[in-house]
Scaffold this motif. Structure first.
Motif, PDB file in Angstrom:
ATOM      1  N   ALA A 396      -0.271  17.529   1.954  1.00  0.00           N
ATOM      2  CA  ALA A 396      -0.539  18.333   3.143  1.00  0.00           C
ATOM      3  C   ALA A 396      -0.224  17.591   4.428  1.00  0.00           C
ATOM      4  CB  ALA A 396      -2.004  18.780   3.150  1.00  0.00           C
ATOM      5  N   MET A 397       0.036  16.290   4.334  1.00  0.00           N
ATOM      6  CA  MET A 397       0.318  15.487   5.531  1.00  0.00           C
ATOM      7  C   MET A 397       1.823  15.406   5.768  1.00  0.00           C
ATOM      8  SD  MET A 397      -2.307  12.350   4.779  1.00  0.00           S
ATOM      9  CE  MET A 397      -1.625  11.376   6.124  1.00  0.00           C
ATOM     10  N   PRO A 398       2.271  15.647   6.988  1.00  0.00           N
ATOM     11  CA  PRO A 398       3.703  15.440   7.281  1.00  0.00           C
ATOM     12  C   PRO A 398       4.127  14.012   6.957  1.00  0.00           C
ATOM     13  CG  PRO A 398       2.631  16.617   9.073  1.00  0.00           C
ATOM     14  CD  PRO A 398       1.538  16.176   8.137  1.00  0.00           C
ATOM     15  N   GLY A 399       5.378  13.865   6.524  1.00  0.00           N
ATOM     16  CA  GLY A 399       5.860  12.554   6.109  1.00  0.00           C
ATOM     17  C   GLY A 399       5.778  11.504   7.200  1.00  0.00           C
ATOM     18  N   THR A 400       5.955  11.931   8.465  1.00  0.00           N
ATOM     19  CA  THR A 400       5.888  10.972   9.567  1.00  0.00           C
ATOM     20  C   THR A 400       4.488  10.397   9.718  1.00  0.00           C
ATOM     21  OG1 THR A 400       7.610  12.230  10.694  1.00  0.00           O
ATOM     22  CG2 THR A 400       6.380  10.655  12.014  1.00  0.00           C
ATOM     23  N   ILE A 401       3.473  11.257   9.619  1.00  0.00           N
ATOM     24  CA  ILE A 401       2.083  10.786   9.719  1.00  0.00           C
ATOM     25  C   ILE A 401       1.778   9.822   8.585  1.00  0.00           C
ATOM     26  CG2 ILE A 401      -0.325  11.507   9.615  1.00  0.00           C
ATOM     27  CD1 ILE A 401       0.414  14.068  10.953  1.00  0.00           C
ATOM     28  N   LEU A 402       2.142  10.232   7.372  1.00  0.00           N
ATOM     29  CA  LEU A 402       1.870   9.404   6.206  1.00  0.00           C
ATOM     30  C   LEU A 402       2.578   8.061   6.319  1.00  0.00           C
ATOM     31  CD1 LEU A 402       0.399   9.619   3.444  1.00  0.00           C
ATOM     32  CD2 LEU A 402       2.577  10.324   2.474  1.00  0.00           C
ATOM     33  N   ALA A 403       3.841   8.098   6.723  1.00  0.00           N
ATOM     34  CA  ALA A 403       4.611   6.851   6.838  1.00  0.00           C
ATOM     35  C   ALA A 403       4.028   5.941   7.905  1.00  0.00           C
ATOM     36  CB  ALA A 403       6.070   7.174   7.155  1.00  0.00           C
ATOM     37  N   LEU A 404       3.572   6.510   9.003  1.00  0.00           N
ATOM     38  CA  LEU A 404       3.006   5.694  10.072  1.00  0.00           C
ATOM     39  C   LEU A 404       1.717   5.013   9.609  1.00  0.00           C
ATOM     40  CD1 LEU A 404       3.591   4.937  13.008  1.00  0.00           C
ATOM     41  CD2 LEU A 404       2.107   6.818  13.709  1.00  0.00           C
ATOM     42  N   GLY A 405       0.872   5.762   8.897  1.00  0.00           N
ATOM     43  CA  GLY A 405      -0.350   5.151   8.363  1.00  0.00           C
ATOM     44  C   GLY A 405      -0.060   4.043   7.366  1.00  0.00           C
ATOM     45  N   ILE A 406       0.943   4.271   6.496  1.00  0.00           N
ATOM     46  CA  ILE A 406       1.315   3.242   5.521  1.00  0.00           C
ATOM     47  C   ILE A 406       1.942   2.051   6.220  1.00  0.00           C
ATOM     48  CG2 ILE A 406       2.892   2.760   3.603  1.00  0.00           C
ATOM     49  CD1 ILE A 406       2.384   5.592   2.615  1.00  0.00           C
ATOM     50  N   LEU A 407       2.708   2.303   7.272  1.00  0.00           N
ATOM     51  CA  LEU A 407       3.304   1.212   8.033  1.00  0.00           C
ATOM     52  C   LEU A 407       2.225   0.299   8.616  1.00  0.00           C
ATOM     53  CD1 LEU A 407       6.063   0.136   9.140  1.00  0.00           C
ATOM     54  CD2 LEU A 407       5.588   1.494  11.184  1.00  0.00           C
ATOM     55  N   ILE A 408       1.165   0.898   9.132  1.00  0.00           N
ATOM     56  CA  ILE A 408       0.060   0.112   9.693  1.00  0.00           C
ATOM     57  C   ILE A 408      -0.636  -0.690   8.597  1.00  0.00           C
ATOM     58  CG2 ILE A 408      -2.181   0.273  10.848  1.00  0.00           C
ATOM     59  CD1 ILE A 408      -1.073   2.859  12.182  1.00  0.00           C
ATOM     60  N   ALA A 409      -0.958  -0.009   7.480  1.00  0.00           N
ATOM     61  CA  ALA A 409      -1.671  -0.688   6.394  1.00  0.00           C
ATOM     62  C   ALA A 409      -0.807  -1.765   5.747  1.00  0.00           C
ATOM     63  CB  ALA A 409      -2.117   0.341   5.354  1.00  0.00           C
ATOM     64  N   ALA A 410       0.444  -1.417   5.416  1.00  0.00           N
ATOM     65  CA  ALA A 410       1.329  -2.385   4.770  1.00  0.00           C
ATOM     66  C   ALA A 410       1.646  -3.553   5.699  1.00  0.00           C
ATOM     67  CB  ALA A 410       2.621  -1.705   4.326  1.00  0.00           C
ATOM     68  N   GLY A 411       1.786  -3.275   7.005  1.00  0.00           N
ATOM     69  CA  GLY A 411       2.021  -4.360   7.953  1.00  0.00           C
ATOM     70  C   GLY A 411       0.852  -5.328   8.005  1.00  0.00           C
ATOM     71  N   GLY A 412      -0.379  -4.794   7.950  1.00  0.00           N
ATOM     72  CA  GLY A 412      -1.548  -5.672   7.924  1.00  0.00           C
ATOM     73  C   GLY A 412      -1.592  -6.537   6.681  1.00  0.00           C
ATOM     74  N   VAL A 413      -1.276  -5.943   5.532  1.00  0.00           N
ATOM     75  CA  VAL A 413      -1.259  -6.714   4.283  1.00  0.00           C
ATOM     76  C   VAL A 413      -0.157  -7.764   4.321  1.00  0.00           C
ATOM     77  CG1 VAL A 413      -0.922  -6.577   1.782  1.00  0.00           C
ATOM     78  CG2 VAL A 413      -2.277  -4.824   2.946  1.00  0.00           C
ATOM     79  N   LEU A 433       5.801  -6.214   1.448  1.00  0.00           N
ATOM     80  CA  LEU A 433       5.688  -4.807   1.071  1.00  0.00           C
ATOM     81  C   LEU A 433       6.742  -3.951   1.761  1.00  0.00           C
ATOM     82  CD1 LEU A 433       1.804  -4.304   1.095  1.00  0.00           C
ATOM     83  CD2 LEU A 433       3.291  -4.948  -0.801  1.00  0.00           C
ATOM     84  N   ILE A 434       6.908  -4.127   3.060  1.00  0.00           N
ATOM     85  CA  ILE A 434       7.865  -3.303   3.799  1.00  0.00           C
ATOM     86  C   ILE A 434       9.298  -3.728   3.487  1.00  0.00           C
ATOM     87  CG2 ILE A 434       8.634  -2.639   6.110  1.00  0.00           C
ATOM     88  CD1 ILE A 434       5.774  -2.992   7.071  1.00  0.00           C
ATOM     89  N   GLY A 435       9.550  -5.021   3.423  1.00  0.00           N
ATOM     90  CA  GLY A 435      10.905  -5.502   3.187  1.00  0.00           C
ATOM     91  C   GLY A 435      11.420  -5.258   1.790  1.00  0.00           C
ATOM     92  N   SER A 436      10.534  -5.110   0.822  1.00  0.00           N
ATOM     93  CA  SER A 436      10.960  -4.908  -0.563  1.00  0.00           C
ATOM     94  C   SER A 436      11.085  -3.440  -0.951  1.00  0.00           C
ATOM     95  CB  SER A 436       9.974  -5.580  -1.515  1.00  0.00           C
ATOM     96  OG  SER A 436       8.695  -4.965  -1.426  1.00  0.00           O
ATOM     97  N   ALA A 439       6.474  -0.336   0.218  1.00  0.00           N
ATOM     98  CA  ALA A 439       5.800   0.578   1.142  1.00  0.00           C
ATOM     99  C   ALA A 439       6.419   1.966   1.093  1.00  0.00           C
ATOM    100  CB  ALA A 439       5.854   0.017   2.560  1.00  0.00           C
ATOM    101  N   LEU A 440       7.752   2.036   0.966  1.00  0.00           N
ATOM    102  CA  LEU A 440       8.416   3.335   0.871  1.00  0.00           C
ATOM    103  C   LEU A 440       8.049   4.040  -0.432  1.00  0.00           C
ATOM    104  CD1 LEU A 440      10.359   5.394   1.999  1.00  0.00           C
ATOM    105  CD2 LEU A 440      12.262   4.052   1.071  1.00  0.00           C
TER     106      LEU A 440
END
Length: 567
Positions: A396-413, A433-436, A439-440
């Motif tokens: 139910a979440m737009p992909g941009t919202i979901l990706a932004l939340g994952i970007l924040i979480a994965a960036g912190g990890v 996570l993001i470079g491999s 995260a995607l």
């Protein structure tokens, strides 16, 4: 002697059937696993809320005053237009092919689903080139009218709000057509017959009987179409509509304001919650919309004279504009490009990236979906219903919202991993996570888990619970019953769910744009990049490949629909 026999039978029973406590403990591990999966889906929302609370270094005032009002207005107008258009087209064609008989009806029953195979950004890409002032359509019109230059005559620019509404409506109307046609097909024939005996015309039956009963299905279809509209990023940008999704993307990428982008994303979440609440409100009395009797399907009324050609035209126009013309254009341009330069190694590499990433994500989504759905079967309590909703939240979440939340979480990890590796091993691992691409893949998992859960549940519900009890008496535990009973009997549902997930992963653009590693391109991002630069001919092959693969779930839906509704 009898006592000895009874003791032996009881011993064999204890040997065959695992103790209840053991079964309960093993089942608890499935519940814990499904809870962890649902938690993973919820992490992006929590990360968004946390980042939004950090503030945006004074930029929020600018966003709230100059960006958000315009984006909200544009998004509201776009969604209202798309909602009206999809409801009108989807309901009209569903009624025509269900209640009437006219030339080409059998073909149109499945052909009306074909626009589902073309993502909105590909339709926008195709029409932008076709309707360009120097494109084939306007050039042909000027040649017929005797004009030599676009300065002498040109059609209105497709890059506009009406153009975006029209193109998105032509692509998204099948979301309304599918549930509404299913509703019309399951209505009892005696309702129509009673209306006939009261002297009601066929048109009055549609307005007074069929349409009120189909309102819940219309609400479901329109809500799905609107969530796809809210999720879109490519078509809106190509067509010049400054939606909330575009604002989130540019605020993060252009202004490097992650907190501001998170705040806009949370505003989008409010819209999503409102849409879901509206859809559930519209379905609150759905149990009354369909007669519970096993009545025969509605008899189709043959159309005669000009009416049959009118019906054929009304049903054929959305198929031609929403699928046939873009597909022909892409085929011609792809063939031209292939003759000129062949298949470049870059394009082949991007196709492999798309296939490999989608395949790995599909396997992960199916495994997690099976875990959640099977845990719900083992423990059909209210708590599992909550876990099920949490696990389905990502769709139910737009992909941009979901990706932004994952970007924040994965960036912190990634930052934590980097600090730990630096202090312990004196090395810098970079963005793990993001470079491999993990995260995607995580974004695909959270986004499409609901499809997998729904497909697996559809397969499991067809298996009687008596099979579970029989397997237990034969000594099979929960895992063994899954391997030997449920998986063989639900292979078709798993395959259908896997196909839908794979194709959606291939078409996904919003999350891929934000989370793809450096120098990593998929067919969708390749198309987006070429269209953004105006080099449409370079992306024709990639767009055609996505459309060809997208036809597969449409064929599946057409087969299911024809098997259910053939009369």
């Amino acid at each position: 002697m009898a006592s000895t026999t009874d003791d032996g039978a009881a011993g064999r029973q204890r040997t065959l059937a695992p103790p209840f406590r053991t079964l309960r403990f093993r089942g608890g591990s499935w519940v814990i696993a499904s809870l962890l999966i649902a938690g993973l889906v919820s992490v992006p929302i929590l990360a968004l809320a946390w980042q939004a609370a950090q503030g945006s270094d004074g930029l929020w005032t600018h966003l709230a005053r100059h960006v958000l009002p315009h984006a909200l207005t544009q998004t509201a107008i776009l969604m209202a237009g798309v909602g009206v258009l999809t409801a009108g087209i989807g309901t009209t064609v569903a009624w025509l092919v269900t209640a009437h008989d006219f030339p080409g009806r059998r073909m149109l029953e499945w052909a009306l689903l074909l626009p589902l195979a073309v993502p909105t950004y590909i339709v926008a890409y195709a029409y932008l080139d076709m309707l360009h002032p120097l494109g084939p359509f306007q050039s042909a019109v000027r040649a017929v009218l005797g004009y030599d230059s676009p300065r002498d005559f040109r059609l209105p620019d497709i890059r506009s709000m009406p153009g975006a509404i029209l193109l998105m409506g032509l692509v998204l109307y099948p979301y309304v057509y599918l549930p509404v046609r299913a509703m019309f097909m399951t209505q009892a024939a005696n309702l129509v017959e009673v209306a006939h005996t009261l002297g009601t015309t066929r048109g009055q039956i549609f307005h007074r009987v069929a349409l009120p009963l189909a309102r819940p299905a219309i609400a479901v279809g329109v809500s799905l179409a609107l969530m796809e509209t809210l999720n879109d990023i490519g078509a809106s940008e190509f067509l010049g509509v400054r939606s909330l999704t575009i604002s989130v993307y540019t605020t993060w990428v252009t202004r490097s304001d992650l907190a501001g982008a998170s705040q806009i994303a949370l505003a989008m979440l409010v819209l999503v919650v409102a849409l879901i609440s509206l859809e559930r409100w519209a379905r609150r009395k759905q149990r009354y919309s369909v007669n519970a009797q096993r009545a025969r399907p509605m008899a189709r009324q043959p159309l005669t004279g000009p009416l049959r050609w009118v019906a054929l035209t009304v049903c054929l126009v959305p198929v031609l504009l929403g699928f046939v013309l873009p597909a022909i254009y892409l085929s011609v341009e792809a063939w031209k490009r292939f003759q000129f330069a062949g298949l470049s190694s870059r394009l082949m590499g991007e196709a492999w990236n798309t296939f490999a990433l989608s395949a790995v994500a599909t396997v992960a989504v199916l495994v997690c979906g099976l875990t959640v759905a099977y845990a719900a079967r083992i423990f059909p309590q209210r708590g599992m219903a909550v876990i099920h909703r949490m696990a389905s939240l990502g769709y139910a979440m737009p992909g941009t919202i979901l990706a932004l939340g994952i970007l924040i979480a994965a960036g912190g990890v990634d930052r934590w991993i980097g600090r730990t590796a630096k202090s312990w091993l004196d090395i810098d691992p970079g963005l793990v996570l993001i470079g491999s691409g993990v995260a995607l893949g995580y974004a695909y998992l959270a986004r499409f888990l609901a499809i997998s859960v729904g497909s697996v549940e559809a397969g499991l519900t067809r298996i009687p619970r008596s099979y579970d009890q029989s397997a237990r008496t034969l000594g099979h535990g929960i895992g063994s019953t899954l391997r030997n009973v449920h998986l063989p009997l639900s292979k078709a549902a798993l395959a259908a769910g896997g196909l839908l997930v794979f194709v959606d992963c291939m078409k996904e653009l919003s999350a891929t744009l934000l989370l793809r590693p450096l120098n990593f391109e998929t067919l969708a991002t390749h198309l987006y990049g070429e269209a953004a630069r105006g080099t449409y001919e370079e992306a024709a092959i990639a767009a055609l490949a996505i459309v060809v693969v997208g036809i597969l779930p449409v064929i599946l839906l057409a087969r299911v629909g024809s098997g259910r509704g053939r009369s």
